[in-house]
Design an enzyme around this catalytic site. Sequence first.
Site, PDB file in Angstrom:
ATOM      1  N   LYS A  18       0.837  -1.199   0.000  1.00 42.03           N
ATOM      2  CA  LYS A  18       0.000   0.000   0.000  1.00 42.03           C
ATOM      3  C   LYS A  18       0.878   1.257   0.000  1.00 42.03           C
ATOM      4  O   LYS A  18       2.095   1.178   0.213  1.00 42.03           O
ATOM      5  CB  LYS A  18      -0.907  -0.041   1.228  1.00 42.03           C
ATOM      6  CG  LYS A  18      -1.885  -1.226   1.227  1.00 42.03           C
ATOM      7  CD  LYS A  18      -2.728  -1.216   2.486  1.00 42.03           C
ATOM      8  CE  LYS A  18      -3.726  -2.354   2.489  1.00 42.03           C
ATOM      9  NZ  LYS A  18      -4.620  -2.282   3.680  1.00 42.03           N
ATOM     10  N   TYR A  57     -12.588  -2.679  -2.990  1.00 39.17           N
ATOM     11  CA  TYR A  57     -13.112  -2.633  -1.622  1.00 39.17           C
ATOM     12  C   TYR A  57     -14.643  -2.594  -1.585  1.00 39.17           C
ATOM     13  O   TYR A  57     -15.222  -2.084  -0.622  1.00 39.17           O
ATOM     14  CB  TYR A  57     -12.518  -1.427  -0.872  1.00 39.17           C
ATOM     15  CG  TYR A  57     -11.092  -1.649  -0.426  1.00 39.17           C
ATOM     16  CD1 TYR A  57     -10.722  -2.767   0.322  1.00 39.17           C
ATOM     17  CD2 TYR A  57     -10.089  -0.715  -0.718  1.00 39.17           C
ATOM     18  CE1 TYR A  57      -9.411  -2.963   0.744  1.00 39.17           C
ATOM     19  CE2 TYR A  57      -8.771  -0.910  -0.298  1.00 39.17           C
ATOM     20  CZ  TYR A  57      -8.453  -2.034   0.438  1.00 39.17           C
ATOM     21  OH  TYR A  57      -7.156  -2.223   0.860  1.00 39.17           O
ATOM     22  N   PHE A  79     -15.044   3.430   7.848  1.00 39.61           N
ATOM     23  CA  PHE A  79     -13.692   3.826   7.425  1.00 39.61           C
ATOM     24  C   PHE A  79     -13.509   3.768   5.906  1.00 39.61           C
ATOM     25  O   PHE A  79     -12.417   4.035   5.401  1.00 39.61           O
ATOM     26  CB  PHE A  79     -12.648   2.935   8.123  1.00 39.61           C
ATOM     27  CG  PHE A  79     -12.870   1.460   7.918  1.00 39.61           C
ATOM     28  CD1 PHE A  79     -12.402   0.803   6.783  1.00 39.61           C
ATOM     29  CD2 PHE A  79     -13.559   0.706   8.869  1.00 39.61           C
ATOM     30  CE1 PHE A  79     -12.608  -0.553   6.589  1.00 39.61           C
ATOM     31  CE2 PHE A  79     -13.774  -0.656   8.685  1.00 39.61           C
ATOM     32  CZ  PHE A  79     -13.296  -1.283   7.532  1.00 39.61           C
ATOM     33  N   ARG A 102      -1.993 -14.805   4.073  1.00 40.25           N
ATOM     34  CA  ARG A 102      -2.717 -14.109   5.145  1.00 40.25           C
ATOM     35  C   ARG A 102      -1.985 -14.300   6.477  1.00 40.25           C
ATOM     36  O   ARG A 102      -1.892 -13.372   7.280  1.00 40.25           O
ATOM     37  CB  ARG A 102      -4.149 -14.634   5.253  1.00 40.25           C
ATOM     38  CG  ARG A 102      -5.048 -14.249   4.095  1.00 40.25           C
ATOM     39  CD  ARG A 102      -5.416 -12.794   4.063  1.00 40.25           C
ATOM     40  NE  ARG A 102      -6.312 -12.396   5.121  1.00 40.25           N
ATOM     41  CZ  ARG A 102      -6.928 -11.210   5.168  1.00 40.25           C
ATOM     42  NH1 ARG A 102      -6.733 -10.307   4.199  1.00 40.25           N
ATOM     43  NH2 ARG A 102      -7.702 -10.890   6.174  1.00 40.25           N
ATOM     44  N   THR A 159      -5.459  -7.777  10.500  1.00 41.39           N
ATOM     45  CA  THR A 159      -5.746  -6.467   9.899  1.00 41.39           C
ATOM     46  C   THR A 159      -5.245  -5.333  10.792  1.00 41.39           C
ATOM     47  O   THR A 159      -4.625  -4.382  10.326  1.00 41.39           O
ATOM     48  CB  THR A 159      -7.270  -6.321   9.685  1.00 41.39           C
ATOM     49  OG1 THR A 159      -7.717  -7.411   8.892  1.00 41.39           O
ATOM     50  CG2 THR A 159      -7.613  -5.007   9.029  1.00 41.39           C
ATOM     51  N   ARG A 211       2.669  -7.143   8.951  1.00 40.18           N
ATOM     52  CA  ARG A 211       2.028  -6.045   9.696  1.00 40.18           C
ATOM     53  C   ARG A 211       2.561  -5.977  11.129  1.00 40.18           C
ATOM     54  O   ARG A 211       2.717  -4.885  11.686  1.00 40.18           O
ATOM     55  CB  ARG A 211       0.514  -6.227   9.679  1.00 40.18           C
ATOM     56  CG  ARG A 211      -0.100  -5.915   8.317  1.00 40.18           C
ATOM     57  CD  ARG A 211      -1.542  -6.372   8.227  1.00 40.18           C
ATOM     58  NE  ARG A 211      -2.187  -5.934   7.007  1.00 40.18           N
ATOM     59  CZ  ARG A 211      -3.360  -6.398   6.586  1.00 40.18           C
ATOM     60  NH1 ARG A 211      -4.012  -7.306   7.297  1.00 40.18           N
ATOM     61  NH2 ARG A 211      -3.895  -5.955   5.456  1.00 40.18           N
ATOM     62  N   ASN A 254      -1.555  -0.160   7.324  1.00 40.07           N
ATOM     63  CA  ASN A 254      -1.041  -1.498   7.641  1.00 40.07           C
ATOM     64  C   ASN A 254      -0.221  -2.150   6.518  1.00 40.07           C
ATOM     65  O   ASN A 254      -0.125  -3.373   6.414  1.00 40.07           O
ATOM     66  CB  ASN A 254      -2.173  -2.406   8.142  1.00 40.07           C
ATOM     67  CG  ASN A 254      -3.279  -2.562   7.116  1.00 40.07           C
ATOM     68  OD1 ASN A 254      -3.158  -2.064   5.993  1.00 40.07           O
ATOM     69  ND2 ASN A 254      -4.335  -3.254   7.474  1.00 40.07           N
ATOM     70  N   HIS A 276      -1.781  -5.389   1.422  1.00 36.62           N
ATOM     71  CA  HIS A 276      -3.065  -6.065   1.194  1.00 36.62           C
ATOM     72  C   HIS A 276      -2.769  -7.499   0.804  1.00 36.62           C
ATOM     73  O   HIS A 276      -1.811  -7.765   0.071  1.00 36.62           O
ATOM     74  CB  HIS A 276      -3.841  -5.387   0.058  1.00 36.62           C
ATOM     75  CG  HIS A 276      -4.980  -6.238  -0.411  1.00 36.62           C
ATOM     76  ND1 HIS A 276      -6.193  -6.278   0.241  1.00 36.62           N
ATOM     77  CD2 HIS A 276      -5.066  -7.135  -1.436  1.00 36.62           C
ATOM     78  CE1 HIS A 276      -6.979  -7.143  -0.371  1.00 36.62           C
ATOM     79  NE2 HIS A 276      -6.329  -7.684  -1.392  1.00 36.62           N
ATOM     80  N   GLU A 291      -9.778 -10.325  -7.490  1.00 31.30           N
ATOM     81  CA  GLU A 291      -8.830  -9.212  -7.354  1.00 31.30           C
ATOM     82  C   GLU A 291      -7.717  -9.264  -8.407  1.00 31.30           C
ATOM     83  O   GLU A 291      -7.300  -8.226  -8.929  1.00 31.30           O
ATOM     84  CB  GLU A 291      -8.227  -9.222  -5.942  1.00 31.30           C
ATOM     85  CG  GLU A 291      -9.258  -8.868  -4.881  1.00 31.30           C
ATOM     86  CD  GLU A 291      -8.721  -8.900  -3.463  1.00 31.30           C
ATOM     87  OE1 GLU A 291      -9.457  -8.464  -2.555  1.00 31.30           O
ATOM     88  OE2 GLU A 291      -7.588  -9.375  -3.234  1.00 31.30           O
TER      89      GLU A 291
HETATM   90  N1  UDP Z   1      -9.269  -0.683   7.716  1.00 27.72           N
HETATM   91  C1  UDP Z   1      -9.280   0.483   8.464  1.00 27.72           C
HETATM   92  N2  UDP Z   1      -9.938   0.481   9.657  1.00 27.72           N
HETATM   93  C2  UDP Z   1     -10.576  -0.603  10.144  1.00 27.72           C
HETATM   94  C3  UDP Z   1     -10.559  -1.791   9.375  1.00 27.72           C
HETATM   95  C4  UDP Z   1      -9.902  -1.799   8.169  1.00 27.72           C
HETATM   96  O1  UDP Z   1      -8.704   1.476   8.056  1.00 27.72           O
HETATM   97  O2  UDP Z   1     -11.160  -0.540  11.241  1.00 27.72           O
HETATM   98  C5  UDP Z   1      -8.560  -0.707   6.428  1.00 27.72           C
HETATM   99  C6  UDP Z   1      -7.210  -1.418   6.536  1.00 27.72           C
HETATM  100  O3  UDP Z   1      -6.285  -0.737   5.699  1.00 27.72           O
HETATM  101  C7  UDP Z   1      -7.535  -2.779   5.982  1.00 27.72           C
HETATM  102  C8  UDP Z   1      -8.525  -2.431   4.891  1.00 27.72           C
HETATM  103  O4  UDP Z   1      -9.323  -1.398   5.461  1.00 27.72           O
HETATM  104  O5  UDP Z   1      -6.380  -3.449   5.526  1.00 27.72           O
HETATM  105  C9  UDP Z   1      -9.400  -3.548   4.415  1.00 27.72           C
HETATM  106  O6  UDP Z   1     -10.060  -4.107   5.517  1.00 27.72           O
HETATM  107  P1  UDP Z   1     -10.264  -5.668   5.663  1.00 27.72           P
HETATM  108  O7  UDP Z   1     -11.243  -5.897   6.749  1.00 27.72           O
HETATM  109  O8  UDP Z   1     -10.540  -6.251   4.332  1.00 27.72           O
HETATM  110  O9  UDP Z   1      -8.838  -6.148   6.207  1.00 27.72           O
HETATM  111  P2  UDP Z   1      -7.643  -6.925   5.472  1.00 27.72           P
HETATM  112  O10 UDP Z   1      -8.255  -7.936   4.563  1.00 27.72           O
HETATM  113  O11 UDP Z   1      -6.817  -5.904   4.734  1.00 27.72           O
HETATM  114  O12 UDP Z   1      -6.865  -7.568   6.580  1.00 27.72           O
HETATM  115 MG    MG Z   2      -9.735  -7.739   3.096  1.00 26.73          MG
END
Ligand code: UDP
Ligand code: MG
Length: 192
Positions: A51, A91, A99, A127, A133, A144, A154, A157, A168
């Site tokens: 990112k 997204y 958010f 993952r 996350t 992370r 974070n 992705h 994706e």
């Molecule tokens: N995110 C955020 N605040 C939150 C949760 C998620 O800013 O409370 C952002 C964060 O950058 C995250 C992205 O939204 O990586 C996508 O969220 P997701 O739940 O898909 O998490 P990921 O798959 O990236 O772990």
């Molecule tokens: Mg995700």
Amino acid sequence: MGFLQRCVGRSRCLLLLEGQRSLGSLPSSDRGQQYSTGVAGLQERTLIAVKPDGVQRRLVGDVIKRFEKRGFKLVGLKLLQANEGILTEHYHELRRKPFYQEVIQYMTSGPVVAMVWEGYNVVKTSRAMVGETNPTEAKPGTIRGDFSIHVSRNVVHASDSVETAQREISLWFRSNELIDWDCCNHKIMYEH
Ligand code: UDP
Ligand code: MG
């Protein structure tokens, strides 16, 4: 047959068409196809993206290094300035989250490095390598957990399921941007 011929023969090693059109607006027929045939599971693919915060902090090399050292195969890679179109698709499932707007703003704030990695169970393993996350909950040793502090920044992705990965990858890459190549250590990684 020379290297170049082999590449062109596989027809997945052609010039990038970056910038000619918005990736987000591509018709589905022009986007990356998934999963070549082969032994089940070995050609699973996932989308990993560094990112904007990761690119700004020069963490691209660290992220790539972890996937290479783990043994996965890089089959697609590009630096791009993502537009809102591709990110709203990417997204889509988060569109009602509080958010959401901030994430879109953050992801368009600078270049990202999008990658496709291939290998056995790569979605699940990635993952685990990326971590939770929220970096507060991400274990040390994960990307992370080692490189970030706040959920809004974070670093990476990673696709969260095989189905999501297919969607994706097709969104971020055209089929001719993904390269099938033979990894010289394939047998060492997978056979005994
Ligand atoms: N995110 C955020 N605040 C939150 C949760 C998620 O800013 O409370 C952002 C964060 O950058 C995250 C992205 O939204 O990586 C996508 O969220 P997701 O739940 O898909 O998490 P990921 O798959 O990236 O772990
Ligand atoms: Mg995700």
